[in-house]
Enzyme design. Structure first.
Site, short mmCIF file in Angstrom:
data_model
loop_
_atom_site.label_atom_id
_atom_site.label_comp_id
_atom_site.label_asym_id
_atom_site.label_seq_id
_atom_site.Cartn_x
_atom_site.Cartn_y
_atom_site.Cartn_z
N SER A 135 0.70 -1.43 0.17
CA SER A 135 0.02 0.02 0.21
C SER A 135 1.04 1.66 0.55
O SER A 135 1.96 1.51 -0.63
CB SER A 135 -0.83 -0.30 1.02
N LYS A 144 -1.09 -4.09 -3.04
CA LYS A 144 -2.55 -3.41 -2.63
C LYS A 144 -2.27 -2.04 -3.27
O LYS A 144 -1.76 -1.38 -2.71
CB LYS A 144 -2.06 -3.88 -1.27
N ASP A 176 9.89 5.95 -9.99
CA ASP A 176 10.23 6.41 -10.93
C ASP A 176 10.82 7.53 -11.35
O ASP A 176 10.77 7.87 -12.29
CB ASP A 176 8.17 6.81 -11.41
#
Length: 727
Positions: free
Chosen positions: A498, A523, A509
Site C-alpha cells: 500500500s 495492494k 519512477d
C-alpha cells in the site's frame, strides 16, 4: 432405557431421551410403560428416531428486514464499487461457487449429492438477488450445519469408544490440501476421510509430546467446541456469510459487517486496542497471522510472524486451549486482554514442519502504531578498501496522530516528522548515503506516504488515484524542495504494501533511488466504509497508479535488484487472493526523471551476484528458502507415526546442517548437537551481517553505487580538464 423391573413375559421401564448436549428432551412417567419383550426392538428404534429429531437443530431462517438490506447492499455495490459487475447468470455461477467455498473450504462436510442439489441455483441467484431473496443461502448453510454436527458427533463417538484403537503402523496417507481432493461421494466415504484426519491430528499431538490419552481428550474437546459453535450460529451470521460471498466477487477487500461484527471491526481498527498486535484470518480450520502490527507487543517480542498458524491460546499459567476449528472472533476474544497480562500462543511456524509447534508468551499492551516510530542506525561497510558510513532508517508504518494534528499541536507525531529529524541527525554524523528500510511495512496514511516522498524529491506528483467513474486525482504532490538529495536506496519485501508501494514506486519512477529486495505485496486499492440501515459495508472505491502510469495493484513494485524472498509468493501477496483487481496502466503524468543510476544498474547487479555467491549468510538464505519450498510441495502426509516422527526429525536435522554449514564458512564454531542448536542459534544480534544479511547486502549495494558514480564523476572531470585548458 432405564430398566426398573423384569419378569418372564414383560419388560417394565421408563424412557428418557436427551440431546447431544445432555439436555432432557422427553421422558415418560416412571414405570409407566409395559411391553412384551418382542416389542422391545420396536421401542428402541422409536427411541432412536425421537432422539434424532429431538437433538436436531431447528433450521435458521431469514429475519424480517434482511431482504431489504440485501437489496441495499447490492445497490451500494452497483453505485460505488470500483469494479462494475452485471448481476447476470455468469455472476450467479461465481456466487454459488464462492458461497460453497466459504461454507466448506476444506471439502470436509458436503457430499457430492449436496453440491449437485445446490446446482439448481446455478443460474438463479442473480434473479433472486434482485428480488432480495436470501433463502438459498440459509438452505445451504443449514445443510452444512447438519452435516457438520453429524460428522463431528461421529468423530466424538469414535474417540470415546474404548475399543477403537488407532493403528500407527500403517501405509495409509492423507491429502490435506482441499484443492487436490473431490467432494465425498457418500457418507461412508466422508467417514473414512475423517478417520484419516483424526489419525493425522493424533499424530501431530503425539509428536508435540502429548500423551495418546490426553490427545484423544483434546480432540473430543475440539470437536465438541466446534459443534457448539455451529449450534450458536444465528440468522445474522448466516446473512453475513451469504452477503460476503457476493461482496467478495467484487474483490477481496469488500465485505459486509453486521452490527455485532462491525463493533469488533472498529475495535480492531482502534490504535488503543489492548492485545498483542496481530491481524488474523481463518484458513481451513486454522487461525492464521496475516500481519504482525508494527509497534505492537508481538512485534516487540519478535517471534510471531506472518503466515504462522495459531493452534492454541492460554492465559498466564493456565493450560493452553486448543483453538483449531474455532471462529475467528472467539480466538480474538481469547487473545485480547488487560494490559500487563500474559497470553500464551501455541504456533505452527510458517516455515516449519506442520507437525511441530512452539509456544510463545506475549505480554499484552496497548497496540499503537505510534509506539514504534521510525528508527535509525549506522551501518559501516567497506568497498575495495574504502570505508563507508551509511544511515539506515527503518520505517515500520506510515503513521500520524491525526487528533493532535487537528488540535494544532506543534509536536504532533508523524512518520514524515520523525524521518526528517533522523535525516538531520544522520547528516550531522556525515553519512555517505541512506537506506530506507520498508520491509514488512503494510502501509498506513496516504498523506504520510506523500509527504515522506516529498523529503526525497523536488516538486512533482507522487501518486495518481482513479475512482470508479474513471476520474483521475493527481493532487497528491511533493510541494517543496527535497530535504535530502544524497545517495539513496530503498529496501522492500513481499510484506511491503500500500503506502510503502507508493513511496517505493515514486522514488523508482523519478530515478531517485535504487529499489532492492523482493517483489512487494501488490495492494493498490482504496477502501471506505459506509453505513447501511443495519451494519456497514466496506468496499473498494478507487485504485492507485504510479506517476509512470503503472498500477501498484496485483503486481506491486518490482525491485531493480531482486533478492530471494523469505515469503512464498505463491502463498503471500495480493495476487494470491480471490477475485483481485488486475494490474493495468493509465496515462503517465509528466515528471522529472534522473537517469544517473540507469547506466550502472548492470554493474551493480553483477557485483551483487558475485558477492552473494560467496556470502555464507546469503547462501544460507537461498538454501533455507529451497528447503521450505521442497517440504511444502508434499501433496500427501503419511499416517505412519514412525515415518512422521522421522520426517519431523529430518526437518530439524536439515536446518541444523544448514546452520552449521553457514557457521563453518564464516570460520565460527558449529553447534555440537540439535538440542544445543535449538537453544543457541549462534547469531550475533549486534552484527548486522549476521543478524540481518539482507540489510547488510543492501548496504553493500549502496556503497557500491556511491563508489561507481564517484569514480565516473572523477573520470569526467579528468576528461574535461584538457579541453578546459585549450585556448
Amino acid at each position: 432405557l432405564l430398566l426398573s423391573k423384569k419378569d418372564s413375559n414383560y419388560q417394565t421401564y421408563c424412557l428418557s431421551i436427551v440431546d447431544s448436549s445432555g439436555k432432557l428432551c422427553l421422558t415418560t412417567k416412571e414405570s409407566s410403560m409395559r411391553l412384551p419383550f418382542r416389542a422391545l426392538h420396536t421401542v428402541l428404534i422409536l427411541a432412536t428416531l425421537i432422539s434424532t429429531q429431538a437433538s436436531a437443530a431447528l433450521p435458521i431462517v431469514p429475519e424480517s428486514g434482511q431482504s431489504a438490506l440485501y437489496r441495499e447492499i447490492i445497490e451500494r455495490l452497483d453505485a460505488r464499487h470500483y469494479r462494475a459487475q452485471s448481476i447476470d447468470d455468469k455472476l450467479s455461477e461465481r456466487y454459488l461457487d464462492q458461497y460453497i467455498e466459504m461454507l466448506d473450504p476444506g471439502k470436509s462436510y458436503f457430499l457430492r449429492s449436496d453440491i449437485e442439489e445446490f446446482s439448481q441455483w446455478k443460474l438463479k441467484l442473480d434473479d433472486l438477488a434482485k428480488r432480495g431473496d436470501v433463502k438459498p443461502g440459509f438452505v445451504m448453510f443449514n445443510r452444512l450445519r447438519d452435516r457438520a454436527i453429524d460428522q463431528l458427533n461421529q468423530n466424538i463417538a469414535l474417540l470415546e469408544d474404548a475399543d477403537y484403537l488407532i493403528e500407527y503402523d500403517t501405509n495409509e496417507s492423507v491429502i490435506l490440501d482441499p484443492d487436490k481432493r473431490v467432494w465425498h461421494e457418500s457418507a461412508p466415504a466422508a467417514a473414512l476421510h475423517w478417520e484419516k484426519r483424526i489419525k493425522d491430528s493424533m499424530i501431530r499431538l503425539v509428536l508435540n509430546e502429548k500423551d495418546p490419552t490426553e490427545a484423544r481428550e483434546l480432540l473430543i474437546k475440539r470437536y465438541t467446541t466446534q459443534i457448539k459453535q455451529y449450534e450458536q450460529r444465528d440468522s445474522q451470521d448466516v446473512f453475513q456469510l451469504y452477503a460476503n460471498a457476493l461482496t467478495s466477487i467484487y474483490g477481496p477487500h469488500s465485505s459486509y459487517f453486521t452490527p455485532r461484527t462491525n463493533e469488533n471491526f472498529q475495535i480492531n481498527m482502534s490504535l488503543s486496542l489492548e492485545g498483542i498486535g496481530a491481524q488474523l484470518t481463518t484458513e481451513d480450520d486454522y487461525t492464521k497471522v496475516i500481519e504482525v502490527i508494527p509497534g505492537g507487543p508481538a512485534d516487540v517480542q519478535g517471534i510471531l510472524e506472518a503466515e504462522d498458524k495459531i493452534i492454541g491460546v492460554g492465559q498466564g499459567q493456565d493450560e493452553i486451549v486448543d483453538v483449531i476449528g474455532w471462529r475467528i472472533d472467539e480466538v480474538v476474544a481469547l487473545i485480547r486482554g488487560a494490559k500487563g497480562t500474559t497470553v500464551k500462543l501455541e504456533v505452527i511456524p510458517a516455515d516449519g514442519d506442520n507437525s511441530n509447534s512452539t509456544t510463545i508468551a506475549i505480554v499484552r499492551d496497548k497496540v499503537k502504531l505510534e509506539n514504534k516510530s521510525a528508527q535509525s542506525q549506522i551501518l559501516e561497510i567497506e568497498q575495495e578498501g574504502k570505508p563507508y558510513k551509511l544511515g539506515v532508517i527503518d520505517i515500520p508504518a506510515f503513521y500520524m496522530d491525526f487528533e493532535a494534528y487537528r488540535a494544532r499541536d506543534p509536536d504532533y507525531k508523524s512518520t514524515t516528522r520523525d524521518v526528517l529529524r533522523l535525516l538531520r541527525e544522520l547528516e550531522e554524523q556525515q553519512v555517505d548515503g541512506i537506506v530506507l528500510d520498508l520491509r514488512n511495512n503494510g502501509g498506513g496514511s496516504l498523506q504520510e506516504a506523500t509527504t515522506l516522498t516529498d523529503l526525497f524529491i523536488d516538486y512533482g506528483p507522487v501518486v495518481q488515484i482513479r475512482d470508479a467513474n474513471g476520474r483521475v486525482n493527481r493532487y497528491h504532490r511533493a510541494s517543496r524542495r527535497a530535504a535530502y538529495s544524497g545517495p539513496l536506496l530503498v529496501l522492500i519485501n513481499r510484506l511491503s504494501a500500500s503506502a510503502s508501494e507508493i513511496l517505493a514506486g515514486a522514488l523508482q519512477d523519478y530515478g531517485r533511488a535504487l529499489i532492492v529486495g523482493s517483489q512487494s505485496f501488490g495492494k493498490g486499492t482504496v477502501q471506505d466504509i459506509t453505513g447501511l440501515s443495519s451494519g456497514q459495508l466496506k468496499m473498494t472505491i478507487s485504485k492507485f497508479y504510479r506517476v509512470s502510469g503503472d498500477s501498484t495493484q496485483h503486481r506491486g513494485v518490482l525491485p531493480d535488484i531482486a533478492f530471494p524472498s523469505a515469503y512464498d509468493t505463491e502463498e503471500v501477496g495480493e495476487s494470491q487472493l480471490d477475485n483481485v483487481l488486475p494490474w493495468d496502466r493509465i496515462h503517465r503524468v509528466p515528471h522529472k526523471i534522473d537517469d544517473t543510476l540507469t547506466p550502472y544498474l548492470d554493474t551493480l547487479t553483477d557485483a551483487h551476484q558475485q558477492r552473494i555467491q560467496q556470502d555464507p549468510d546469503f547462501i544460507h538464505l537461498f538454501e533455507r528458502v529451497d528447503l521450505s519450498d521442497s517440504w511444502s510441495a508434499d501433496a500427501e502426509l503419511s499416517l505412519n507415526l514412525s515415518e512422521r516422527r522421522a520426517r519431523s526429525e529430518a526437518w530439524d536435522k536439515a536446518l541444523f546442517s544448514l546452520d552449521n554449514k553457514r557457521l563453518k564458512a564464516k570460520g565460527l564454531s558449529p553447534n555440537s548437537d540439535t538440542e544445543s542448536w535449538k537453544e543457541d542459534r549462534n547469531i550475533d544480534e549486534d552484527n548486522i551481517a549476521e543478524s540481518d544479511p539482507i540489510l547488510f547486502e543492501a548496504g553493500q549495494i549502496l556503497g557500491n553505487q556511491i563508489g561507481v558514480i564517484s569514480a565516473s564523476n572523477r573520470l569526467q572531470i579528468v576528461q574535461l580538464e584538457p579541453n578546459m585548458a585549450t585556448p
